[in-house]
Design a protein around this motif. Structure first.
Motif, PDB file in Angstrom:
ATOM      1  N   ARG A  61     -38.333  10.250   4.924  1.00  0.00           N
ATOM      2  CA  ARG A  61     -39.787  10.039   6.000  1.00  0.00           C
ATOM      3  C   ARG A  61     -39.060   9.972   6.626  1.00  0.00           C
ATOM      4  O   ARG A  61     -39.197  10.101   8.341  1.00  0.00           O
ATOM      5  CB  ARG A  61     -39.698   8.604   5.555  1.00  0.00           C
ATOM      6  CG  ARG A  61     -41.891   8.765   4.833  1.00  0.00           C
ATOM      7  CD  ARG A  61     -42.061   7.322   4.387  1.00  0.00           C
ATOM      8  NE  ARG A  61     -41.596   6.555   6.110  1.00  0.00           N
ATOM      9  CZ  ARG A  61     -42.219   4.986   5.663  1.00  0.00           C
ATOM     10  NH1 ARG A  61     -42.760   4.931   4.459  1.00  0.00           N
ATOM     11  NH2 ARG A  61     -42.025   4.747   6.573  1.00  0.00           N
ATOM     12  N   SER A 106     -55.784  11.023   8.342  1.00  0.00           N
ATOM     13  CA  SER A 106     -56.594   9.745   8.056  1.00  0.00           C
ATOM     14  C   SER A 106     -57.977  10.255   7.666  1.00  0.00           C
ATOM     15  O   SER A 106     -58.628   9.853   6.427  1.00  0.00           O
ATOM     16  CB  SER A 106     -56.629   8.782   9.014  1.00  0.00           C
ATOM     17  OG  SER A 106     -57.025   9.346  10.061  1.00  0.00           O
ATOM     18  N   ARG A 133     -46.115   8.552  13.081  1.00  0.00           N
ATOM     19  CA  ARG A 133     -46.804   8.343  11.306  1.00  0.00           C
ATOM     20  C   ARG A 133     -45.134   7.866  10.202  1.00  0.00           C
ATOM     21  O   ARG A 133     -45.675   7.620   9.641  1.00  0.00           O
ATOM     22  CB  ARG A 133     -47.503   9.746  11.650  1.00  0.00           C
ATOM     23  CG  ARG A 133     -48.552   8.953  10.153  1.00  0.00           C
ATOM     24  CD  ARG A 133     -48.945   8.064  10.397  1.00  0.00           C
ATOM     25  NE  ARG A 133     -50.995   7.909   9.761  1.00  0.00           N
ATOM     26  CZ  ARG A 133     -51.045   7.952   9.534  1.00  0.00           C
ATOM     27  NH1 ARG A 133     -51.584   6.664  10.950  1.00  0.00           N
ATOM     28  NH2 ARG A 133     -52.510   7.392   8.433  1.00  0.00           N
ATOM     29  N   VAL A 137     -44.620   4.651   9.123  1.00  0.00           N
ATOM     30  CA  VAL A 137     -45.992   4.235   8.929  1.00  0.00           C
ATOM     31  C   VAL A 137     -45.923   4.897   7.505  1.00  0.00           C
ATOM     32  O   VAL A 137     -45.798   3.731   6.616  1.00  0.00           O
ATOM     33  CB  VAL A 137     -46.947   3.643   9.914  1.00  0.00           C
ATOM     34  CG1 VAL A 137     -48.077   3.350   8.401  1.00  0.00           C
ATOM     35  CG2 VAL A 137     -47.328   3.438  11.055  1.00  0.00           C
ATOM     36  N   GLU A 138     -45.574   5.772   7.550  1.00  0.00           N
ATOM     37  CA  GLU A 138     -46.053   6.760   5.823  1.00  0.00           C
ATOM     38  C   GLU A 138     -45.767   7.777   6.286  1.00  0.00           C
ATOM     39  O   GLU A 138     -45.445   8.593   7.187  1.00  0.00           O
ATOM     40  CB  GLU A 138     -47.431   6.097   5.252  1.00  0.00           C
ATOM     41  CG  GLU A 138     -48.369   6.706   6.097  1.00  0.00           C
ATOM     42  CD  GLU A 138     -49.943   6.810   6.077  1.00  0.00           C
ATOM     43  OE1 GLU A 138     -50.244   6.496   4.603  1.00  0.00           O
ATOM     44  OE2 GLU A 138     -51.064   7.504   6.092  1.00  0.00           O
ATOM     45  N   LYS A 190     -51.716   8.084   3.525  1.00  0.00           N
ATOM     46  CA  LYS A 190     -52.932   7.587   3.210  1.00  0.00           C
ATOM     47  C   LYS A 190     -54.107   8.252   2.566  1.00  0.00           C
ATOM     48  O   LYS A 190     -54.740   7.385   1.871  1.00  0.00           O
ATOM     49  CB  LYS A 190     -53.182   6.028   4.265  1.00  0.00           C
ATOM     50  CG  LYS A 190     -54.466   5.635   3.936  1.00  0.00           C
ATOM     51  CD  LYS A 190     -54.445   4.268   5.383  1.00  0.00           C
ATOM     52  CE  LYS A 190     -56.387   3.570   5.254  1.00  0.00           C
ATOM     53  NZ  LYS A 190     -55.823   2.285   6.854  1.00  0.00           N
TER      54      LYS A 190
END
Length: 182
Positions: free
Chosen positions: A52, A110, A140, A143-144, A149
């Motif tokens: 990441r 998403s 992004r 966050v993850e 997600k």
């Protein structure tokens, strides 16, 4: 037996064909890999954190380099003395294309787009506004993993469905006793 077959030692003999392995029963749904992350997003193992950080750093560096390249091309327009209308139009075009690319890339993390959606029509615009896509990817990653997600939700839904289907099939249905009539 021919002379050639007698002269061969057992080690030189052709190996017997291996029996094909029976297909194993799947233990459940397989997680969908994410680009640059593979399936490390499932358990956050295998260098997930480092990936990441690396993906965010690379996206930021590429966005900065791209911005410099666009600046040099704008300066080329200024040196070429093309006029203020074309110079301003190019800046506005890249700003609009980058903002659309940012929004569409962020939305793609998403929810899935149907194959016949407007995404195919916007490929050219997203290519022009690639800086927006790089910035969305960079943000992004804080966050993850981009798209984690969405894939986690789909994977957990598929795993729950799989266990529900497996638990409802207990025993051999042919061996069941018929229901008694009252």
């Amino acid at each position: 037996m021919s002379d050639d077959q007698r002269d061969q030692t057992p080690a030189e003999a052709a190996p017997a064909p291996a029996e094909p392995a029976a297909p194993a029963q799947p233990a459940g749904p397989e997680p969908e890999p994410i680009r640059f992350f593979g399936t490390t997003w499932v358990n956050h193992d295998g260098g997930y954190g480092a990936r990441r950080v690396g993906a965010a750093a690379v996206a930021l560096v590429l966005a900065v380099i791209s911005a410099f390249l666009l600046r040099f091309s704008y300066e080329g327009l200024e040196i070429g003395n093309v006029g203020p209308f074309l110079s301003i139009s190019v800046v506005i075009l890249f700003a609009i294309a980058s903002s659309i690319a940012f929004v569409k890339t962020w939305e793609s993390f998403s929810r899935r787009q149907p194959p016949s959606s407007d995404e195919t029509a916007l490929k050219g615009l997203k290519a022009i506004g690639f800086i927006g896509s790089l910035i969305a990817y960079f943000l992004r990653c804080f966050v993850e993993a981009p798209g984690e997600k969405l894939r986690r939700t789909e994977y957990e839904r598929a795993a729950a469905e799989f266990t529900r289907r497996r638990s409802s099939r207990t025993g051999n249905p042919a061996a069941r006793r018929p229901k008694r009539k009252k």
